[in-house]
Design a protein around this motif. Structure first.
Motif, PDB file in Angstrom:
ATOM      1  N   GLU A 150     -59.587  88.998  82.779  1.00 24.95           N
ATOM      2  CA  GLU A 150     -59.475  87.553  82.586  1.00 24.95           C
ATOM      3  C   GLU A 150     -59.225  87.173  81.137  1.00 24.95           C
ATOM      4  OE1 GLU A 150     -62.712  85.353  84.251  1.00 24.95           O
ATOM      5  OE2 GLU A 150     -62.639  86.418  86.156  1.00 24.95           O
ATOM      6  N   ILE A 151     -59.875  87.866  80.192  1.00 24.22           N
ATOM      7  CA  ILE A 151     -59.803  87.432  78.791  1.00 24.22           C
ATOM      8  C   ILE A 151     -58.914  88.312  77.931  1.00 24.22           C
ATOM      9  CG2 ILE A 151     -62.115  86.434  78.956  1.00 24.22           C
ATOM     10  CD1 ILE A 151     -63.179  88.750  77.287  1.00 24.22           C
ATOM     11  N   GLY A 152     -58.485  89.463  78.468  1.00 24.40           N
ATOM     12  CA  GLY A 152     -57.719  90.394  77.645  1.00 24.40           C
ATOM     13  C   GLY A 152     -56.382  89.855  77.180  1.00 24.40           C
ATOM     14  N   GLY A 153     -55.784  88.929  77.941  1.00 22.18           N
ATOM     15  CA  GLY A 153     -54.476  88.390  77.573  1.00 22.18           C
ATOM     16  C   GLY A 153     -54.531  87.044  76.890  1.00 22.18           C
ATOM     17  N   ILE A 154     -55.731  86.587  76.510  1.00 23.79           N
ATOM     18  CA  ILE A 154     -55.878  85.288  75.852  1.00 23.79           C
ATOM     19  C   ILE A 154     -55.842  85.499  74.338  1.00 23.79           C
ATOM     20  CG2 ILE A 154     -57.396  83.293  75.535  1.00 23.79           C
ATOM     21  CD1 ILE A 154     -58.539  83.836  78.303  1.00 23.79           C
ATOM     22  N   ARG A 178     -90.093  80.763  79.568  1.00 25.71           N
ATOM     23  CA  ARG A 178     -88.707  81.116  79.838  1.00 25.71           C
ATOM     24  C   ARG A 178     -88.471  82.607  79.678  1.00 25.71           C
ATOM     25  NH1 ARG A 178     -86.418  76.457  80.369  1.00 25.71           N
ATOM     26  NH2 ARG A 178     -84.310  77.278  80.544  1.00 25.71           N
ATOM     27  N   SER A 179     -87.533  83.103  80.466  1.00 24.55           N
ATOM     28  CA  SER A 179     -87.021  84.456  80.322  1.00 24.55           C
ATOM     29  C   SER A 179     -85.645  84.337  79.687  1.00 24.55           C
ATOM     30  CB  SER A 179     -86.934  85.138  81.687  1.00 24.55           C
ATOM     31  OG  SER A 179     -86.443  86.466  81.555  1.00 24.55           O
ATOM     32  N   ALA A 180     -85.371  85.159  78.681  1.00 20.62           N
ATOM     33  CA  ALA A 180     -84.122  85.007  77.919  1.00 20.62           C
ATOM     34  C   ALA A 180     -83.506  86.360  77.616  1.00 20.62           C
ATOM     35  CB  ALA A 180     -84.382  84.245  76.624  1.00 20.62           C
ATOM     36  N   ILE A 181     -82.183  86.351  77.504  1.00 28.17           N
ATOM     37  CA  ILE A 181     -81.438  87.513  77.029  1.00 28.17           C
ATOM     38  C   ILE A 181     -80.553  87.055  75.884  1.00 28.17           C
ATOM     39  CG2 ILE A 181     -79.728  89.281  77.568  1.00 28.17           C
ATOM     40  CD1 ILE A 181     -80.649  89.236  80.444  1.00 28.17           C
ATOM     41  N   CYS A 182     -80.606  87.779  74.798  1.00 29.90           N
ATOM     42  CA  CYS A 182     -79.734  87.508  73.645  1.00 29.90           C
ATOM     43  C   CYS A 182     -79.070  88.817  73.246  1.00 29.90           C
ATOM     44  CB  CYS A 182     -80.545  86.939  72.479  1.00 29.90           C
ATOM     45  SG  CYS A 182     -79.543  86.377  71.086  1.00 29.90           S
ATOM     46  N   VAL A 183     -77.749  88.822  73.182  1.00 31.24           N
ATOM     47  CA  VAL A 183     -77.009  90.057  72.897  1.00 31.24           C
ATOM     48  C   VAL A 183     -75.985  89.804  71.800  1.00 31.24           C
ATOM     49  CG1 VAL A 183     -77.292  90.823  75.272  1.00 31.24           C
ATOM     50  CG2 VAL A 183     -75.212  89.623  74.616  1.00 31.24           C
ATOM     51  N   PRO A 184     -75.617  90.851  71.065  1.00 34.87           N
ATOM     52  CA  PRO A 184     -74.618  90.675  70.005  1.00 34.87           C
ATOM     53  C   PRO A 184     -73.198  90.666  70.556  1.00 34.87           C
ATOM     54  CG  PRO A 184     -75.395  92.931  70.023  1.00 34.87           C
ATOM     55  CD  PRO A 184     -76.183  92.204  71.073  1.00 34.87           C
ATOM     56  N   ILE A 185     -72.336  89.899  69.903  1.00 33.29           N
ATOM     57  CA  ILE A 185     -70.888  90.013  70.081  1.00 33.29           C
ATOM     58  C   ILE A 185     -70.426  90.927  68.958  1.00 33.29           C
ATOM     59  CG2 ILE A 185     -68.690  88.783  70.117  1.00 33.29           C
ATOM     60  CD1 ILE A 185     -70.219  86.309  71.005  1.00 33.29           C
ATOM     61  N   LYS A 186     -70.054  92.127  69.308  1.00 38.35           N
ATOM     62  CA  LYS A 186     -69.871  93.176  68.301  1.00 38.35           C
ATOM     63  C   LYS A 186     -68.418  93.605  68.196  1.00 38.35           C
ATOM     64  CE  LYS A 186     -71.659  97.719  66.997  1.00 38.35           C
ATOM     65  NZ  LYS A 186     -72.500  98.871  67.428  1.00 38.35           N
ATOM     66  N   GLY A 212     -66.633  91.018  72.069  1.00 40.52           N
ATOM     67  CA  GLY A 212     -66.422  91.261  70.638  1.00 40.52           C
ATOM     68  C   GLY A 212     -65.112  91.979  70.372  1.00 40.52           C
ATOM     69  N   MET A 213     -64.774  92.955  71.216  1.00 41.83           N
ATOM     70  CA  MET A 213     -63.509  93.667  71.050  1.00 41.83           C
ATOM     71  C   MET A 213     -62.326  92.710  71.193  1.00 41.83           C
ATOM     72  SD  MET A 213     -64.255  96.893  70.451  1.00 41.83           S
ATOM     73  CE  MET A 213     -65.607  96.214  69.495  1.00 41.83           C
ATOM     74  N   VAL A 214     -62.422  91.832  72.198  1.00 49.13           N
ATOM     75  CA  VAL A 214     -61.328  90.890  72.428  1.00 49.13           C
ATOM     76  C   VAL A 214     -61.227  89.881  71.289  1.00 49.13           C
ATOM     77  CG1 VAL A 214     -60.454  89.073  73.960  1.00 49.13           C
ATOM     78  CG2 VAL A 214     -61.453  91.144  74.936  1.00 49.13           C
ATOM     79  N   VAL A 215     -62.372  89.329  70.858  1.00 45.74           N
ATOM     80  CA  VAL A 215     -62.364  88.368  69.746  1.00 45.74           C
ATOM     81  C   VAL A 215     -61.781  89.004  68.486  1.00 45.74           C
ATOM     82  CG1 VAL A 215     -63.845  87.092  68.148  1.00 45.74           C
ATOM     83  CG2 VAL A 215     -64.249  86.941  70.600  1.00 45.74           C
ATOM     84  N   GLU A 216     -62.170  90.226  68.208  1.00 39.87           N
ATOM     85  CA  GLU A 216     -61.649  90.900  67.018  1.00 39.87           C
ATOM     86  C   GLU A 216     -60.140  91.134  67.139  1.00 39.87           C
ATOM     87  OE1 GLU A 216     -63.874  93.855  64.237  1.00 39.87           O
ATOM     88  OE2 GLU A 216     -62.987  95.028  65.850  1.00 39.87           O
ATOM     89  N   ASN A 217     -59.675  91.524  68.329  1.00 42.27           N
ATOM     90  CA  ASN A 217     -58.237  91.729  68.532  1.00 42.27           C
ATOM     91  C   ASN A 217     -57.462  90.423  68.371  1.00 42.27           C
ATOM     92  OD1 ASN A 217     -58.531  94.466  68.977  1.00 42.27           O
ATOM     93  ND2 ASN A 217     -58.639  94.268  71.205  1.00 42.27           N
ATOM     94  N   VAL A 218     -58.030  89.325  68.886  1.00 36.43           N
ATOM     95  CA  VAL A 218     -57.369  88.027  68.741  1.00 36.43           C
ATOM     96  C   VAL A 218     -57.275  87.658  67.265  1.00 36.43           C
ATOM     97  CG1 VAL A 218     -57.601  85.552  69.175  1.00 36.43           C
ATOM     98  CG2 VAL A 218     -58.022  87.178  71.013  1.00 36.43           C
ATOM     99  N   ARG A 219     -58.345  87.885  66.519  1.00 40.41           N
ATOM    100  CA  ARG A 219     -58.319  87.565  65.089  1.00 40.41           C
ATOM    101  C   ARG A 219     -57.312  88.434  64.342  1.00 40.41           C
ATOM    102  NH1 ARG A 219     -64.776  86.717  63.612  1.00 40.41           N
ATOM    103  NH2 ARG A 219     -64.938  84.590  64.448  1.00 40.41           N
TER     104      ARG A 219
END
Length: 532
Positions: A136-140, A236-244, A280-287
C-alpha cells in the motif's frame, strides 16, 4: 481482598467471576518469600500477565494487568485485585501518567518474523499484514500520505482508542537538538475529544534504545498505588514503537486503548514494531527520492540560468550595437543611417519578447482556458505575424488549409506553439531560397485536426531527432535558446494533442501536430461558446 492464598475462578473460588470463558478454578494468587506470586491452575483459556501467557508461577506487582478469559484484573498493593469491565499531550514530568514498561522488542528486520513458541500462527499473520502494508505505501512519494496510510492500516489490525505518528525535526539552529512533531493522528469514536497524556518516559525509552515498548500507566500510577478503585482513572494499555531508518530514529508510532476495552500482547507489540520499521524504510526512501529530485531541480536551474544568461547577453550585445548606431546617426543628423540600424534594434526587441514569452510558457504548468477555436484562423494570424520576417529573409510562405471543425482549445496557446514552429522553420531555411508550407486537414476517423509545418531547410541530423524537444537543446548555435520546440510540445501536450517530426538532412523538415476535436479529460469541463 487481602488474603495469603486466593483462588480466582468461575465457581467455588475465593473470587468468583461471572465470565463463562473463565475456568472453575482459573488462577491462584499466593504470598511467598515476601513476594506475591501468580500461577495458572491449568485453565482452558490460559492466564495472561501483562499480555504474556503464564507457563509457570510469576511474581506480580502493583498495577500489573491479569487477564483471564474476557475479564481483566489489576493487581493493587497488599494482594488486592480490582476488576475492570466494559491533540497529543505529552506528560513531561510524570505527574499525570507514570507509565511503566511491560515488554520491549528491538526494532529491526526480525521484529515480526521471530515468533514466540505459542504464537507461530500469529507471526505468520503478522507477515501478511506487513506485506499488505508495504504494497500500500511502497509506491507513495509523499511522507505525510505514507504516515496517514500507515495509521489507517494500524487501526485495521489493532484495537485502539488513539493513534499518533510523530517525526523528529530539527529544533532551533542546533542540528543535534530535535523535537517531535505530530504528523498523523486518529481516534476511535469513543475517545474523540479526550485529553489523555502520553508518557515522555516511554517515548525517550523508545528513541534512545531503539525498541518497541508495551506499557501501562496502571503499573506505576501513584494514584492507583493508594488503593483507590481503577474505575476512577483512565487505566490504559499502550504500545509505542520507533519509526527507524537505516541509521537513525525518524520518529515514533503510539497507540493506546482503555484496558476496559483491550490489553495489548507482546505479539501485537512485535507487529507494531515491525510496522514502524517498515514505515521508517519507506519514509527514508521517500526523503532520499525528494532530495534527489531537489538536486536535479537545482542542477536544471543552474543549467537554465547559464543558458538564458548567455542568450540574453547575445541579444543585449546586438541591441546595444543597434542603439549605438542609431545614436550616432541622430547625432550626425543622418536619417538614412538611423533607418539602416533600426531593424537591428527591432529584431533584438523581438528576440527578447520571444525569449520572455517562452520562459513564461515553459515555467508554469497550466490547463488551457478552452473555447471553440477555428484552427485555420489561428494559422492565418501566425502567417501574418511572421510575414515581415519572412519577407526580410526572402522566404516564401505557402498555405494549404482545408475546412476544419472547431476544436476545444486556447487560441493564444495554439498561436504561441504554431509561431514557434514557424520561427524554427524560418531559421532553418536559406535566404532567398527558403519555402515554408503550412497545411491543415481533418482526420475524421480519429476525430483530430492535423496541422503540418514543412520547410526545405537544412534538416535535422538523425542523432539530434530524439533531443529536439528537450529544453535548452539547440542545433542553431548562437541563434536559438532551445526553448521554442520544447514550449510548442508542452502547449500541444496540455491540449491533449501530439507532435511529431520527420527530417532528412539537406532536404527539409516536417512537423505534424494532431489536436483532438473532443476533450477526453474531465467530462464536466465547460467550453466557452464562440470561435476564433
Amino acid at each position: 481482598m487481602s488474603v495469603a492464598d486466593t483462588i480466582v475462578g468461575r465457581q467455588d473460588a475465593d473470587i468468583e467471576l461471572l465470565d463463562n470463558t473463565v475456568s472453575r478454578h482459573h488462577l491462584r494468587l499466593f504470598h511467598e518469600n515476601g513476594n506475591w506470586m501468580l500461577v495458572d491452575l491449568g485453565s482452558a483459556n490460559g492466564t495472561f500477565l501483562n499480555g504474556m501467557r503464564l507457563s509457570k508461577a510469576m511474581a506480580v506487582h502493583p498495577g500489573d494487568q491479569i487477564r483471564c478469559g474476557r475479564t481483566l484484573l489489576v493487581f493493587a498493593q497488599s494482594g488486592q485485585l480490582e476488576a475492570s469491565v466494559g491533540g497529543v499531550d505529552v506528560d513531561e514530568d510524570g505527574k499525570l501518567v507514570d507509565a511503566a514498561i511491560v515488554a520491549t522488542v528491538p526494532s529491526n528486520e526480525d521484529s515480526v518474523i521471530i515468533p514466540t513458541p505459542e504464537a507461530g500462527a500469529q507471526a505468520i499473520g503478522n507477515l501478511r499484514i506487513i506485506y499488505d502494508l508495504i504494497s500500500e505505501i511502497g509506491g507513495i512519494f509523499d511522507v505525510d500520505l505514507v504516515l496517514q496510510r500507515t495509521l489507517e492500516k494500524i487501526f485495521q489490525v489493532l484495537k485502539a482508542d488513539r493513534g499518533f505518528i510523530m517525526l523528529t525535526e530539527k529544533s532551533g539552529d542546533d542540528p543535534h537538538q530535535q523535537k517531535l512533531v505530530l504528523k498523523a493522528s486518529r481516534f476511535a469514536d469513543r475517545s474523540a475529544g479526550q485529553e489523555i497524556p502520553i508518557s515522555r518516559t516511554i517515548i525517550q525509552e523508545v528513541i534512545q534504545n531503539e525498541v518497541g515498548v508495551l506499557s501501562s500507566n496502571a503499573m506505576g500510577d501513584k494514584r492507583f498505588a493508594s488503593g483507590k478503585s481503577v474505575h476512577n482513572f483512565s487505566i490504559r494499555s499502550a504500545i509505542c514503537v520507533p519509526i527507524k531508518g537505516h541509521h537513525e530514529i525518524l520518529g515514533v508510532i503510539h497507540v493506546d486503548t482503555s484496558v476496559s476495552e483491550h490489553t495489548y500482547s507482546t505479539e501485537q507489540l512485535r507487529l507494531l514494531t515491525a510496522i514502524g520499521y517498515q514505515a521508517g524504510m519507506v519514509v527514508e526512501n521517500v526523503r532520499l527520492y525528494q532530495a534527489a529530485v531537489q538536486a536535479e531541480r537545482l542542477a536544471a536551474i543552474g543549467e537554465t540560468v547559464a543558458v538564458l544568461s548567455h542568450h540574453t547577453k547575445n541579444i543585449l550585445q546586438a541591441l546595444a550595437s543597434g542603439t549605438d548606431v542609431v545614436e550616432m546617426a541622430i547625432n550626425d543628423d543622418n536619417l538614412t543611417k538611423a533607418k539602416q540600424a533600426w531593424p537591428i534594434v527591432q529584431r533584438s526587441i523581438a528576440r527578447t519578447n520571444d525569449l520572455i514569452m517562452n520562459m513564461l510558457a515553459f515555467s508554469k504548468d497550466r490547463q488551457p482556458q478552452r473555447e471553440d477555436v477555428n484552427t485555420n484562423a489561428v494559422l492565418e494570424e501566425c502567417l501574418e505575424l511572421i510575414g515581415p520576417r519572412a519577407d526580410e529573409k526572402g522566404v516564401a510562405l505557402m498555405n494549404e488549409l482545408d475546412d476544419l471543425p472547431p476544436i476545444p482549445a486556447e487560441a493564444d496557446g495554439l498561436q504561441h506553439a504554431f509561431l514557434n514552429l514557424l520561427t524554427n522553420a524560418l531559421d532553418a531555411v536559406q535566404e532567398r531560397r527558403g519555402v515554408i508550407t503550412v497545411k491543415s486537414s481533418y482526420d475524421s476517423m480519429n476525430r483530430r485536426v492535423v496541422v503540418e509545418v514543412l520547410d526545405n531547410g537544412r534538416g535535422i541530423e538523425p542523432e539530434h531527432l530524439s533531443q529536439i524537444f528537450r529544453p535548452f537543446f539547440s542545433a542553431k548555435g548562437q541563434q536559438g535558446t532551445g526553448l521554442g520546440l520544447a514550449v510548442a510540445k508542452k502547449i500541444i501536450d496540455e491540449h491533449g494533442g501530439a507532435i511529431s517530426v520527420v527530417s532528412t538532412p539537406g532536404e527539409g523538415t516536417s512537423f505534424t501536430v494532431r489536436l483532438p476535436t473532443l476533450i477526453t479529460g474531465d467530462p464536466n469541463e465547460t467550453i466557452a461558446s464562440g470561435s476564433r
